[in-house]
Write a protein that holds these residues in place. Structure first.
Motif, PDB file in Angstrom:
ATOM      1  N   ASP A   1      -0.227  10.790   3.811  1.00  0.00           N
ATOM      2  CA  ASP A   1      -0.071  11.257   5.193  1.00  0.00           C
ATOM      3  C   ASP A   1      -0.143  12.777   5.242  1.00  0.00           C
ATOM      4  O   ASP A   1      -0.631  13.351   6.222  1.00  0.00           O
ATOM      5  N   ALA A   2       0.381  13.423   4.200  1.00  0.00           N
ATOM      6  CA  ALA A   2       0.400  14.887   4.152  1.00  0.00           C
ATOM      7  C   ALA A   2       0.139  15.348   2.725  1.00  0.00           C
ATOM      8  O   ALA A   2       0.575  14.694   1.767  1.00  0.00           O
ATOM      9  N   ILE A   3      -0.565  16.460   2.574  1.00  0.00           N
ATOM     10  CA  ILE A   3      -0.867  17.041   1.271  1.00  0.00           C
ATOM     11  C   ILE A   3      -0.382  18.487   1.288  1.00  0.00           C
ATOM     12  O   ILE A   3      -0.864  19.304   2.083  1.00  0.00           O
ATOM     13  N   LEU A   4       0.586  18.784   0.444  1.00  0.00           N
ATOM     14  CA  LEU A   4       1.084  20.156   0.288  1.00  0.00           C
ATOM     15  C   LEU A   4       0.442  20.723  -0.967  1.00  0.00           C
ATOM     16  O   LEU A   4       0.733  20.269  -2.072  1.00  0.00           O
ATOM     17  N   HIS A   5      -0.427  21.701  -0.822  1.00  0.00           N
ATOM     18  CA  HIS A   5      -1.244  22.115  -1.964  1.00  0.00           C
ATOM     19  C   HIS A   5      -1.012  23.565  -2.352  1.00  0.00           C
ATOM     20  O   HIS A   5      -0.664  24.416  -1.520  1.00  0.00           O
ATOM     21  N   ASP A   6      -1.247  23.843  -3.625  1.00  0.00           N
ATOM     22  CA  ASP A   6      -1.210  25.199  -4.147  1.00  0.00           C
ATOM     23  C   ASP A   6      -2.405  25.998  -3.641  1.00  0.00           C
ATOM     24  O   ASP A   6      -3.446  25.434  -3.283  1.00  0.00           O
ATOM     25  N   ASP A   7      -2.275  27.315  -3.703  1.00  0.00           N
ATOM     26  CA  ASP A   7      -3.359  28.197  -3.307  1.00  0.00           C
ATOM     27  C   ASP A   7      -4.548  28.081  -4.251  1.00  0.00           C
ATOM     28  O   ASP A   7      -5.682  28.357  -3.869  1.00  0.00           O
TER      29      ASP A   7
ATOM     30  N   GLU B   1       0.802  -1.223   0.000  1.00  0.00           N
ATOM     31  CA  GLU B   1       0.000   0.000   0.000  1.00  0.00           C
ATOM     32  C   GLU B   1       0.834   1.272   0.000  1.00  0.00           C
ATOM     33  O   GLU B   1       0.315   2.347  -0.289  1.00  0.00           O
ATOM     34  N   GLY B   2       2.111   1.159   0.338  1.00  0.00           N
ATOM     35  CA  GLY B   2       2.926   2.340   0.541  1.00  0.00           C
ATOM     36  C   GLY B   2       3.792   2.729  -0.638  1.00  0.00           C
ATOM     37  O   GLY B   2       3.467   2.448  -1.801  1.00  0.00           O
ATOM     38  N   PRO B   3       4.917   3.379  -0.382  1.00  0.00           N
ATOM     39  CA  PRO B   3       5.791   3.890  -1.440  1.00  0.00           C
ATOM     40  C   PRO B   3       6.274   2.826  -2.418  1.00  0.00           C
ATOM     41  O   PRO B   3       6.362   3.075  -3.614  1.00  0.00           O
ATOM     42  N   VAL B   4       6.598   1.634  -1.914  1.00  0.00           N
ATOM     43  CA  VAL B   4       7.054   0.552  -2.800  1.00  0.00           C
ATOM     44  C   VAL B   4       5.969   0.232  -3.825  1.00  0.00           C
ATOM     45  O   VAL B   4       6.228   0.111  -5.028  1.00  0.00           O
TER      46      VAL B   4
ATOM     47  N   GLY C   1       9.631   9.397   6.333  1.00  0.00           N
ATOM     48  CA  GLY C   1       8.793   8.223   6.121  1.00  0.00           C
ATOM     49  C   GLY C   1       7.378   8.507   5.672  1.00  0.00           C
ATOM     50  O   GLY C   1       6.568   7.586   5.537  1.00  0.00           O
ATOM     51  N   GLN C   2       7.040   9.759   5.408  1.00  0.00           N
ATOM     52  CA  GLN C   2       5.670  10.089   5.027  1.00  0.00           C
ATOM     53  C   GLN C   2       5.396   9.815   3.547  1.00  0.00           C
ATOM     54  O   GLN C   2       6.289   9.910   2.696  1.00  0.00           O
ATOM     55  N   THR C   3       4.140   9.493   3.264  1.00  0.00           N
ATOM     56  CA  THR C   3       3.634   9.506   1.894  1.00  0.00           C
ATOM     57  C   THR C   3       3.057  10.897   1.659  1.00  0.00           C
ATOM     58  O   THR C   3       2.080  11.292   2.312  1.00  0.00           O
ATOM     59  N   VAL C   4       3.681  11.649   0.756  1.00  0.00           N
ATOM     60  CA  VAL C   4       3.341  13.058   0.560  1.00  0.00           C
ATOM     61  C   VAL C   4       2.757  13.262  -0.832  1.00  0.00           C
ATOM     62  O   VAL C   4       3.335  12.816  -1.825  1.00  0.00           O
ATOM     63  N   VAL C   5       1.626  13.931  -0.890  1.00  0.00           N
ATOM     64  CA  VAL C   5       1.062  14.367  -2.168  1.00  0.00           C
ATOM     65  C   VAL C   5       1.324  15.860  -2.317  1.00  0.00           C
ATOM     66  O   VAL C   5       0.916  16.659  -1.463  1.00  0.00           O
ATOM     67  N   ARG C   6       2.062  16.211  -3.352  1.00  0.00           N
ATOM     68  CA  ARG C   6       2.253  17.628  -3.705  1.00  0.00           C
ATOM     69  C   ARG C   6       1.191  17.948  -4.736  1.00  0.00           C
ATOM     70  O   ARG C   6       1.314  17.593  -5.910  1.00  0.00           O
ATOM     71  N   LEU C   7       0.120  18.605  -4.295  1.00  0.00           N
ATOM     72  CA  LEU C   7      -1.074  18.790  -5.109  1.00  0.00           C
ATOM     73  C   LEU C   7      -1.041  20.144  -5.800  1.00  0.00           C
ATOM     74  O   LEU C   7      -0.992  21.191  -5.141  1.00  0.00           O
ATOM     75  N   LYS C   8      -1.101  20.118  -7.140  1.00  0.00           N
ATOM     76  CA  LYS C   8      -0.972  21.338  -7.936  1.00  0.00           C
ATOM     77  C   LYS C   8      -2.208  21.531  -8.804  1.00  0.00           C
ATOM     78  O   LYS C   8      -2.714  20.580  -9.407  1.00  0.00           O
ATOM     79  N   ALA C   9      -2.661  22.753  -8.893  1.00  0.00           N
ATOM     80  CA  ALA C   9      -3.778  23.053  -9.784  1.00  0.00           C
ATOM     81  C   ALA C   9      -3.393  22.727 -11.222  1.00  0.00           C
ATOM     82  O   ALA C   9      -2.258  22.946 -11.638  1.00  0.00           O
TER      83      ALA C   9
END
Length: 448
Positions: free
Chosen positions: A225-231, A164-167, A275-283
């Motif tokens: 685990d974390a979502i870094l998103h655009d404005d 389920e993870g990065p692998v 160790g986080q699964t990070v989504v960098r979410l961009k418009a």
């Protein structure tokens, strides 16, 4: 439960198929795909011919012939399935989803094959195409995991992370070699009692309508685990995220305090290393004026795993929502995406080439530079009467479209930016922009 679902190993075992035509061919092909030795019988059959088979499929499409073949199969003591005749079936054929070793069977007990087919389509849409690669990973590493992790609960947790993870995400993206390397690294981290490495997914959020997210993007929002998103990513898209995901705005908007790109790169690296699964979410799409390439460079330089999930970019979504074909046989044989900021700073676009007849321009971030865009295009030879359209908040409920001529572009843009609560805008220049004024498609039905 009327029927017990069982999976039989048919490799090199005899399966008889009685009949001609598409239904018989389908059953023969399915049996062969499972490794069976298929015996095709086209005429009346005897019990002797059917003896030794593990199953008989009958699909003659003639009621009397079907009944006779069923009788012979029963005499031979072989389970039989007769197509479209449930009363003559010892077993039934489910609707099947096959993903390279992962098989899902759906049955309604013969009551509604149509419903089973519909459900199969929905399940197929949910399952990743490369799901079989996870089977191969689990097979490769299961013995090592069992040997390394004595605690059953710890083994289950590790194997679940593996699939389920990065692998898993690297494998599903087609990078099986990278997935194996990361799996070995995670095993080594367990051996040394270290925190395993996470993964970053650079994901396109589309133009704003959450229903335009890709399936993969929606899946990753539920896994992050974390979502870094655009404005520019709207709340309706962020609402599709896992409830306990950490949501962090790292938006950059002109004239406002914001994150520097170097800080975003560093934050991605820090979180993945932890160790986080990070989504960098961009418009829109991360690789079209989204600076996704710079973030990939940072992750690559740090030796960390990453994937990219494309999204529907603003030009495609906004144009479709406004009823504008970016290309058209009679009006435009080429389309170019260009940033309006290049009109004043940075490496400028080749305006002379962009001003060519039969060329559509989709100008991102151009509303505040509308005067410079108009002046450059006019100087390059574009006619002042060329149609233009401004699509604000495209694909969203608050979408607003203005149309006019290139000579009036600054005035049109001022009407949008002067609203105080203006959303993201896209400028479309070219003959096709006139289609926005002619569009009568209801707003809720424009993009689907």
């Amino acid at each position: 439960m009327k029927h017990l679902p069982l999976f039989f190993d048919l490799a090199r075992r005899k399966v008889a198929v009685v009949g001609d035509g598409p239904k018989a061919d389908l059953r023969a092909n399915l049996a062969r795909s499972a490794g069976a030795a298929v015996l095709r019988l086209h005429g009346p059959v005897t019990a002797q011919e059917l003896r030794g088979a593990v199953a008989v499929f009958v699909a003659t499409e003639d009621e009397a012939t079907d009944a006779a073949a069923h009788h012979q199969a029963k005499a031979a003591g072989v389970p039989v399935n007769v197509a479209d005749r449930p009363a003559l079936c010892d077993f039934i054929m489910p609707a099947i989803v096959d993903r390279d070793g992962v098989v899902v069977a759906i049955s309604t007990g013969g009551a509604s094959p149509t419903l089973a087919t519909v459900l199969r389509g929905r399940i197929e849409a949910m399952l990743p195409e490369r799901l079989g690669s996870l089977v191969r990973l689990a097979t490769t590493f299961r013995a090592q995991v069992n040997a390394l992790i004595a605690d059953p609960a710890g083994r289950r947790a590790f194997l679940r992370r593996l699939i389920e993870g990065p692998v898993a995400r690297l494998a599903l993206a087609g990078d099986e070699a990278g997935a194996r390397r990361l799996a070995l690294g995670e095993l080594d981290a367990v051996r040394r009692k270290m925190t395993p490495t996470g993964i970053a997914h650079i994901v396109g959020a589309g133009p704003g309508d959450p229903d335009l997210l890709t399936l993969k993007a929606a899946q990753l929002l539920q896994e992050a685990d974390a979502i870094l998103h655009d404005d520019l990513v709207p709340p309706a898209v962020l609402a599709r995220a896992r409830r306990d995901a950490e949501i962090v705005s790292v938006g950059k908007r002109k004239g406002r305090p914001s994150w520097a790109q170097a800080d975003i790169d560093a934050e991605l690296v820090r979180r993945v290393r932890s160790g986080q699964t990070v989504v960098r979410l961009k418009a829109g799409d991360p690789f079209i004026f989204g600076r996704g390439g710079e973030e990939v460079d940072a992750l690559r330089a740090a030796g960390l795993p990453w994937t990219v999930v494309p999204g529907i970019t603003a030009a495609l979504g906004c144009a479709a929502s406004a009823g504008i074909p970016l290309t058209h046989r009679r009006h435009a044989s080429a389309v170019t995406f260009v940033t309006g900021h290049g009109a004043q700073e940075g490496k400028p676009p080749a305006w002379a080439a962009l001003a060519a007849e039969g060329h559509t321009l989709a100008i991102y971030m151009g509303a505040s530079e509308a005067s410079a865009v108009r002046d450059r295009l006019l100087a390059a030879g574009t006619a002042p009467s060329t149609p233009v359209a401004i699509v604000e908040s495209g694909t969203r409920p608050e979408q607003r479209v203005s149309t006019g001529r290139l000579g009036d572009l600054p005035r049109l843009a001022a009407a949008h930016s002067g609203a105080g609560t203006a959303g993201p805008s896209l400028i479309i220049v070219g003959d096709v922009a006139a289609y926005a004024a002619a569009s009568t498609i209801p707003a809720l039905a424009k993009v689907s």
